[in-house]
Design a protein around this motif. Structure first.
Motif, mmCIF file in Angstrom:
data_model
loop_
_atom_site.group_PDB
_atom_site.id
_atom_site.type_symbol
_atom_site.label_atom_id
_atom_site.label_comp_id
_atom_site.label_asym_id
_atom_site.label_seq_id
_atom_site.Cartn_x
_atom_site.Cartn_y
_atom_site.Cartn_z
ATOM 1 N N ASP A 110 -1.810 0.939 -10.876
ATOM 2 C CA ASP A 110 -1.299 -0.391 -10.543
ATOM 3 C C ASP A 110 -2.036 -1.410 -11.403
ATOM 4 N N ASP A 111 -1.334 -2.422 -11.862
ATOM 5 C CA ASP A 111 -2.004 -3.441 -12.673
ATOM 6 C C ASP A 111 -2.584 -4.547 -11.789
ATOM 7 N N ASP A 112 -2.474 -4.365 -10.480
ATOM 8 C CA ASP A 112 -2.920 -5.386 -9.556
ATOM 9 C C ASP A 112 -4.221 -4.914 -8.886
ATOM 10 N N MET A 113 -5.329 -5.633 -9.137
ATOM 11 C CA MET A 113 -6.635 -5.199 -8.636
ATOM 12 C C MET A 113 -6.706 -5.023 -7.120
ATOM 13 N N PRO A 114 -6.216 -5.983 -6.337
ATOM 14 C CA PRO A 114 -6.367 -5.860 -4.886
ATOM 15 C C PRO A 114 -5.800 -4.555 -4.341
ATOM 16 N N ILE A 115 -4.715 -4.078 -4.930
ATOM 17 C CA ILE A 115 -4.105 -2.837 -4.449
ATOM 18 C C ILE A 115 -5.103 -1.675 -4.585
ATOM 19 N N HIS A 116 -5.852 -1.682 -5.672
ATOM 20 C CA HIS A 116 -6.854 -0.626 -5.846
ATOM 21 C C HIS A 116 -7.903 -0.666 -4.737
ATOM 22 N N PHE A 117 -8.348 -1.874 -4.407
ATOM 23 C CA PHE A 117 -9.325 -2.002 -3.320
ATOM 24 C C PHE A 117 -8.747 -1.506 -2.006
ATOM 25 N N LEU A 118 -7.537 -1.951 -1.724
ATOM 26 C CA LEU A 118 -6.931 -1.594 -0.435
ATOM 27 C C LEU A 118 -6.770 -0.081 -0.325
ATOM 28 N N LEU A 119 -6.276 0.534 -1.402
ATOM 29 C CA LEU A 119 -6.030 1.970 -1.331
ATOM 30 C C LEU A 119 -7.337 2.760 -1.319
ATOM 31 N N LYS A 120 -8.290 2.286 -2.084
ATOM 32 C CA LYS A 120 -9.573 2.990 -2.120
ATOM 33 C C LYS A 120 -10.163 3.028 -0.707
ATOM 34 N N ASN A 121 -10.127 1.881 -0.027
ATOM 35 C CA ASN A 121 -10.675 1.816 1.315
ATOM 36 C C ASN A 121 -9.906 2.662 2.311
ATOM 37 N N LEU A 122 -8.611 2.735 2.082
ATOM 38 C CA LEU A 122 -7.768 3.514 2.980
ATOM 39 C C LEU A 122 -8.012 5.012 2.795
ATOM 40 N N LEU A 123 -8.232 5.432 1.544
ATOM 41 C CA LEU A 123 -8.220 6.861 1.234
ATOM 42 C C LEU A 123 -9.603 7.485 1.068
ATOM 43 N N LYS A 124 -10.633 6.631 0.972
ATOM 44 C CA LYS A 124 -11.916 7.166 0.503
ATOM 45 C C LYS A 124 -12.545 8.212 1.431
ATOM 46 N N ASP A 125 -12.217 8.172 2.731
ATOM 47 C CA ASP A 125 -12.800 9.171 3.637
ATOM 48 C C ASP A 125 -12.197 10.555 3.425
ATOM 49 N N ASP A 126 -10.985 10.602 2.942
ATOM 50 C CA ASP A 126 -10.293 11.886 2.793
ATOM 51 C C ASP A 126 -10.260 12.388 1.351
ATOM 52 N N PHE A 127 -10.169 11.432 0.391
ATOM 53 C CA PHE A 127 -9.921 11.839 -0.990
ATOM 54 C C PHE A 127 -10.828 11.095 -1.967
ATOM 55 N N THR A 128 -10.863 11.633 -3.194
ATOM 56 C CA THR A 128 -11.479 10.871 -4.279
ATOM 57 C C THR A 128 -10.361 10.050 -4.929
ATOM 58 N N VAL A 129 -10.593 8.760 -5.060
ATOM 59 C CA VAL A 129 -9.535 7.901 -5.602
ATOM 60 C C VAL A 129 -9.864 7.539 -7.053
ATOM 61 N N LEU A 130 -8.922 7.805 -7.958
ATOM 62 C CA LEU A 130 -9.076 7.409 -9.356
ATOM 63 C C LEU A 130 -8.171 6.212 -9.621
ATOM 64 N N ASN A 131 -8.690 5.256 -10.379
ATOM 65 C CA ASN A 131 -7.909 4.043 -10.623
ATOM 66 C C ASN A 131 -7.429 3.959 -12.065
ATOM 67 N N ALA A 132 -6.162 3.653 -12.232
ATOM 68 C CA ALA A 132 -5.635 3.369 -13.571
ATOM 69 C C ALA A 132 -4.893 2.039 -13.491
ATOM 70 N N HIS A 133 -5.095 1.195 -14.503
ATOM 71 C CA HIS A 133 -4.468 -0.129 -14.462
ATOM 72 C C HIS A 133 -3.181 -0.199 -15.245
ATOM 73 N N ASN A 134 -2.893 0.889 -15.949
ATOM 74 C CA ASN A 134 -1.610 0.980 -16.641
ATOM 75 C C ASN A 134 -1.326 2.457 -16.880
ATOM 76 N N VAL A 135 -0.160 2.744 -17.411
ATOM 77 C CA VAL A 135 0.261 4.138 -17.544
ATOM 78 C C VAL A 135 -0.596 4.871 -18.585
ATOM 79 N N ARG A 136 -1.016 4.106 -19.587
ATOM 80 C CA ARG A 136 -1.863 4.735 -20.600
ATOM 81 C C ARG A 136 -3.133 5.322 -19.951
ATOM 82 N N GLU A 137 -3.788 4.508 -19.119
ATOM 83 C CA GLU A 137 -4.990 4.989 -18.427
ATOM 84 C C GLU A 137 -4.653 6.149 -17.484
#
Lengths: 132, 380
Positions: free
Chosen positions: A9-36
């Motif tokens: 996602d190119d939107d930073m807040p979404i990364h925070f929200l999802l990281k917090n939601l998922l961090k107890d169960d999974f490792t979250v990797l962040n990409a800000h565009n498709v290239r990443e």
């Protein structure tokens, strides 16, 4: 082995929200565009991809389409997220092989549902994979 | 316009004496006229000259008047031309048949001069009013098409702006809720989240400013108001307006004008908006890595002026370059500090450059940077 979820996602807040939601169960990797995102795919064993649609250069739908054509990646559950859902977008996402279509509002209103969807998709996929 | 004197009337009668009489009357009134002595000649002349009115004899050897009117009504260009029948016949049957085929009136021979002229005037007037009405209708239809196109554009803009507003809002609300409801967030995470919230808020504010700017730009007339100016004054204003943004993002912002005291004749307000949009876009799409530059260059080339704005930014993908100057339906892009781009602005740049008779083009390479070029002809 830890289970990795790739968020695109190119939107930073979404990364925070999802990281917090998922961090107890999974490792979250962040990409800000498709290239990443593509780089992350070559470096990690990814169990599920959550991708926004509207991003500069390559859209989430184009990314999905390209992955579904590659044998290496076409079994990874791919969830499309959007802030402005339309019937057409949803249909397009499913046509291209998305596992689910998530409205970003859910991240505010019903986080547990998002978590549930992600867990279920990953479990179903791993059961499926282990039988073949 | 109703100028009966300039109307062209086609006279069709196999009797020379009648033609002479009618033409004499019409000539005295100042009408233009054509004469035909049989049906085929009448159709041929009508097709060639498109008369405003036809006076048509019924009883003629070969094609009679009824046959002529049937054929004329089938010709697109002529189907609306009023036709008045001439006949010495006074039977109601003939009159009825004449009207049935689309005749608008009936004059009986021998002609009564005043009656003939009155009927001609009336039908010419109707004809001209009808033409005017058709023109009006066409203008209104065109405007309707134009309006629906503009409306579509507006809808697209609203959709794009809604998207660009909804994204940061979802983020802000989501993060605030998260911070309030979760007790597992570290101090470091809190700080990060707060700065993301701040950034999203700033993006929203910028977006609203951009839309408002666009509205106020639209208020300005689209006519050019030329003035003689020294170009460096204009560009200095643009640089000083953008200085703060450049300092915040740690980008070096420079300009050059060759020759230094270059004087040009342009619309300074419009060109200022043009350069300002390009410079602020360049700042938006240039990352702050300490070596970043944005440079505005102005040179004379013969009598033309070449303006370029170069950045060391993220570049524009080739497939996007093609769409830049087509329409306002540009893809929304996010700047290197997450600034929201709505694609507003470049359409104004293009419009103002084109109003000067100039051209705009772009050269760009991904991750190397972008240069926008503008050529304004004959301004020095």
């Amino acid at each position: 082995m830890d289970t990795k979820v790739l968020v695109v996602d190119d939107d930073m807040p979404i990364h925070f929200l999802l990281k917090n939601l998922l961090k107890d169960d999974f490792t979250v990797l962040n990409a800000h565009n498709v290239r990443e995102a593509k780089e992350a795919l070559t470096e990690h064993q990814i169990s599920l991809i959550l991708s926004d649609i509207h991003m500069p250069e390559i859209t989430g739908l184009e990314f999905l389409e390209s992955l579904r054509k590659q044998e290496r990646y076409n079994q990874i559950p791919f969830l499309i997220m959007t802030n402005l859902p339309t019937v057409e977008k949803e249909q397009k996402a499913f046509d291209l092989g998305a596992e689910d279509f998530i409205k970003k509002d859910l991240l505010i209103n019903n986080k547990d549902k998002v978590l549930h969807i992600i867990r279920t998709k990953i479990e179903t996929n791993s059961n499926f994979s282990s039988t073949d | 316009m109703l100028i009966p004197e300039k109307s062209l009337i086609l006279l069709v009668d196999d009797t020379q004496a009648n033609l002479r009489l009618l033409s004499h009357v019409l000539k005295k009134e100042g009408y233009n006229y054509l004469e035909a002595t049989n049906g085929l000649e009448a159709i041929e002349l009508a097709e060639k000259h498109e008369p405003d009115l036809i006076l048509l004899d019924i009883m003629m050897p070969g094609l009679d008047g009824f046959e002529v009117i049937k054929r004329i009504k089938k010709i697109d260009l002529l189907s609306d031309v009023p036709i008045i029948f001439l006949s010495s016949l006074t039977e109601t049957d003939d009159k009825v048949q004449g009207f049935k085929y689309g005749g608008v009136d009936y004059i009986t021979k021998p002609f009564q001069k005043e009656e003939t002229l009155a009927r001609i005037r009336t039908h010419l007037k109707i004809r001209f009013l009808q033409k005017q009405l058709n023109d009006r209708i066409k203008v209104l239809r065109d405007r309707e098409v134009q309006l629906s196109r503009l409306n579509q554009k507006k809808d697209d803009l609203v959709r794009m702006v809604s998207h660009d507003i909804k994204n940061p809002l979802t983020g802000i609300i989501g993060l605030v809720k998260l911070m309030r409801d979760s007790d597992k967030i570290s101090a470091e995470e809190q700080t990060q989240m707060l700065s993301v919230i701040e950034e999203s808020g700033t993006n929203l504010l910028n977006l609203v400013r951009e839309v408002l700017d666009r509205e106020s730009n639209k208020m300005e007339t689209e006519e050019i108001e030329y003035a003689d100016i020294q170009f460096s004054d204009l560009i200095e204003r643009v640089i000083s307006m953008n200085k703060a943004k450049a300092v915040v993002k740690n980008i070096s912002l420079t300009y050059s004008v060759t020759p230094r005291k270059l004087k040009v004749r342009i619309d300074p307000n419009k060109i200022e908006i043009v350069i300002n949009n390009l410079v602020s876009n360049a700042l938006k799409f240039t990352p702050s890595d300490g070596k970043s530059k944005v440079h505005a260059d102005v040179k004379r080339d013969g009598n033309d002026l070449i303006i370029s704005v170069t950045d060391t930014g993220i570049g524009i993908p080739e497939k996007m370059q093609k769409d830049l100057f087509k329409d306002t339906k540009k893809l929304s892009r996010i700047g290197t500090s997450g600034e929201v781009g709505t694609g507003l602005g470049l359409d104004i740049v293009q419009l103002y450059v084109e109003l000067h008779g100039g051209e705009i083009w772009v050269e760009s390479e991904i991750d190397k940077g972008t240069t926008f070029f503008i050529k304004l002809p004959e301004v020095t």
